[in-house]
Design an enzyme around this catalytic site. Structure first.
Site, PDB file in Angstrom:
ATOM      1  N   ASP A 171      15.794  21.461 -62.857  1.00  0.00           N
ATOM      2  CA  ASP A 171      14.451  21.019 -62.466  1.00  0.00           C
ATOM      3  C   ASP A 171      14.517  19.859 -61.458  1.00  0.00           C
ATOM      4  O   ASP A 171      15.607  19.424 -61.067  1.00  0.00           O
ATOM      5  CB  ASP A 171      13.664  20.635 -63.738  1.00  0.00           C
ATOM      6  CG  ASP A 171      12.204  21.025 -63.659  1.00  0.00           C
ATOM      7  OD1 ASP A 171      11.670  21.144 -62.548  1.00  0.00           O
ATOM      8  OD2 ASP A 171      11.575  21.203 -64.733  1.00  0.00           O
ATOM      9  N   ASP A 199       4.163  24.797 -60.714  1.00  0.00           N
ATOM     10  CA  ASP A 199       4.153  25.512 -61.991  1.00  0.00           C
ATOM     11  C   ASP A 199       3.026  26.541 -62.072  1.00  0.00           C
ATOM     12  O   ASP A 199       1.902  26.278 -61.667  1.00  0.00           O
ATOM     13  CB  ASP A 199       3.983  24.517 -63.144  1.00  0.00           C
ATOM     14  CG  ASP A 199       5.263  23.730 -63.400  1.00  0.00           C
ATOM     15  OD1 ASP A 199       6.278  23.999 -62.718  1.00  0.00           O
ATOM     16  OD2 ASP A 199       5.236  22.853 -64.276  1.00  0.00           O
TER      17      ASP A 199
END
Ligand SMILES: *[C@@H]1O[C@H](CO)[C@@H](O)[C@H](O)[C@H]1NC(C)=O
Ligand SMILES: *[C@@H]1O[C@H](CO)[C@@H](O)[C@H](O)[C@H]1NC(C)=O
Ligand SMILES: *[C@@H]1O[C@H](CO)[C@@H](O)[C@H](O)[C@H]1NC(C)=O
Ligand SMILES: *[C@@H]1O[C@H](CO)[C@@H](O)[C@H](O)[C@H]1NC(C)=O
Ligand SMILES: *[C@@H]1O[C@H](CO)[C@@H](O)[C@H](O)[C@H]1NC(C)=O
Ligand SMILES: *[C@@H]1O[C@H](CO)[C@@H](O)[C@H](O)[C@H]1NC(C)=O
Ligand SMILES: *[C@@H]1O[C@H](CO)[C@@H](O)[C@H](O)[C@H]1NC(C)=O
Ligand SMILES: *[C@@H]1O[C@H](CO)[C@@H](O)[C@H](O)[C@H]1NC(C)=O
Length: 452
Positions: free
Chosen positions: A153, A251
């Site tokens: 991430d 996202d």
């Protein structure tokens, strides 16, 4: 410049895929599996993953290719982040009482693979230990534990690692490829827009992701590398040289406008995907949130069509049969996992709007792509009413108006008959027609029938 040429050469000679070449298989096709974040966020423990592993097997999903069981954020000890002697990340022993290696061993016994989560910053998104500056040790630790997949991430990146220029796909409005407007005050407006032709492999984002690639390569284990950099720094242009997949966007959320927004982006950036490197449109929300059954279907069909990794994000215990049926659709999975054709489906017509329109609520509706089993066409209905949609064979790349074709409905697997010129079907609001088209009576088709 020298560095850049080195990478092009590596790619040409197949070494760019060195991450994948230890076993010659890992990462060639889009990953399929399950990840904990969309459903559990931080409320995870070993039981969650072992239960999912058993369900992947018992529901038949493993046999369809869903082999990754991926731990997302929050698996490590938030307080005592690293061992003060070895420097290794400490697992949270309350969540994983026997450590991560034990979980990996159990998952491997099921014939599945265990994925873990890390971050190319000082802390993960949920503020657990990050790997920036610890790449080698962390990669070695993951390898020792028997990890097969790393989602890496992009949170909590210190300012000294800021890129000189910025490109965030969420801000792009259909202009020049480097355009990045700080729309809605999103992001750090101190970073300028890159000049045309800017080489994004000179960015610090590239450095951060490449450092972990090198660390993974230096281990004695093949670890699939899922780069979760949210499309920043045009990772679509270089992610294939550093990993097996790269996120294309921020996202996902289980609401229709986010699905169409991501599809609109994909209509302009589908070209970066092929074997060994996959544009990742984020984990599946099929079964979650506020999607209707038609929206659940469209989300899955289009992610499969885009050759995105197919990572389930819904609980498997008590999964509704209609949701399981979507995730288990053999025709769509076969397109996503085709061994001969690595390219994503492409839009051949926009539909509601003129071709090449940038529009987040009405993206391209007509997409097609080749697989070893024929030409696949995906027709999305972005309108709020039922539509009669026509596939004009003359418009579909590879087909023509004169040939007679057999059309197979990918949702049912059933032959619809023979058609010449056009095929039409009623498509519900936000649903997707998914069909496979083969030359009528072709031996290729009969062969496929035997295989299936
Ligand atoms: C990604 O790299 C692999 C080999 O390293 C290559 O086969 C593939 O075509 C590349 N993908 C694209 C879109 O160039
Ligand atoms: C593990 O996590 C699940 C999901 O959050 C929860 O329902 C369960 O109670 C937890 N089990 C243990 C032993 O902590
Ligand atoms: C290292 O960690 C252990 C276990 O948490 C602790 O007992 C010890 O005091 C720590 N040592 C140092 C030097 O901080
Ligand atoms: C690396 O893995 C191979 C195959 O599993 C094994 O034979 C070899 O001993 C390992 N080497 C090291 C240094 O761990
Ligand atoms: C994708 O690649 C094809 C073939 O090179 C090209 O014709 C097409 O314009 C590209 N599409 C985009 C959106 O870049
Ligand atoms: C599609 O998925 C969402 C989320 O589970 C779910 O609420 C909805 O019920 C699904 N649609 C149907 C009709 O099952
Ligand atoms: C998107 O397309 C719809 C339908 O054509 C149109 O009404 C809307 O104004 C468009 N939105 C933008 C931002 O262009
Ligand atoms: C759909 O449109 C075609 C012509 O484009 C027509 O032949 C067909 O009857 C229509 N179907 C329905 C259900 O309206």
């Amino acid at each position: 410049m020298a560095l850049r040429f080195a990478f092009i050469e590596l790619a040409l000679f197949g070494l760019g895929s060195a991450l994948v070449s230890k076993d010659g298989v890992t990462g060639r096709l889009p990953a399929m599996g399950w990840n904990s974040w969309n459903e559990y966020e931080c409320a995870i423990n070993e039981t969650v993953f072992l239960t999912v592993g058993e369900l992947l097997v018992s529901l038949g999903l493993k046999d369809l290719g869903y082999t990754h069981v991926n731990i997302d954020d929050c698996w490590s000890d938030k307080e005592i982040q690293r061992d003060n002697v070895t420097g290794k990340i400490n697992p949270d022993y309350k969540k994983f009482p026997q450590g991560i290696k034990h979980t990996a061993d159990e998952i491997h016994k099921l014939g599945l693979k265990l994925g873990i989560y890390g971050d190319a910053g000082t802390l993960t998104c949920a503020l657990y230990a990050g790997s920036l500056g610890h790449e080698e040790l962390d990669a070695q630790t993951f390898a020792e534990w028997g990890i097969d997949y790393l989602k890496y991430d992009n949170c909590n990146v210190p300012h000294e690692w800021d890129d000189e220029y910025r490109w965030w796909p969420d801000n792009w409005r259909g202009g020049p490829p480097n355009e990045d407007q700080t729309a809605g005050g999103v992001g750090d407006s101190n970073q300028a827009v890159a000049p045309p032709g800017y080489d994004w492999t000179t960015s610090k984002t590239f450095d951060r992701y490449k450092t972990m690639r090198d660390a993974l390569l230096a281990t004695n284990r093949t670890i699939e590398y899922s780069q979760c950099a949210w499309g920043h720094a045009h990772i679509d242009e270089w992610g294939n040289s550093t990993g097996h997949s790269w996120r294309m966007w921020g996202d996902i959320h289980p609401v229709w406008p986010v699905v169409t927004t991501i599809l609109n982006h994909a209509a302009f950036f589908y070209n970066s995907s092929n074997f060994w490197g996959h544009a990742d449109y984020d984990m599946l929300e099929v079964g979650n949130g506020d999607l209707t059954i038609e929206e659940n279907r469209s989300h899955f069909a289009m992610w499969a069509a885009l050759k995105s990794p197919l990572i389930i994000g819904t609980p498997l215990d008590g999964i509704k049969p209609e949701i399981l049926a979507i995730l288990a659709n053999k025709e769509l999975i076969a397109f996503n996992q085709d061994p001969i054709h690595g390219e994503s489906a492409k839009p051949y017509k926009w539909g509601v709007n003129p071709d090449f329109s940038w529009n987040q609520s009405h993206p391209a509706e007509y997409w097609s792509g080749e697989s070893s089993k024929g030409t696949h066409v995906f027709v999305l209905n972005t309108l709020d009413t039922t539509q009669n949609k026509t596939v004009d064979f003359a418009e579909v790349p590879g087909l023509d108006a004169k040939t007679e074709y057999t059309v197979i409905d990918s949702w049912t697997g059933k032959e619809q008959g023979r058609f010449q010129g056009k095929y039409h079907a009623v498509v519900e609001r936000h649903d997707t027609m998914a069909i496979r088209i083969v030359k009528a009576g072709s031996s290729g088709y009969n062969f496929q029938k035997i295989l299936w």
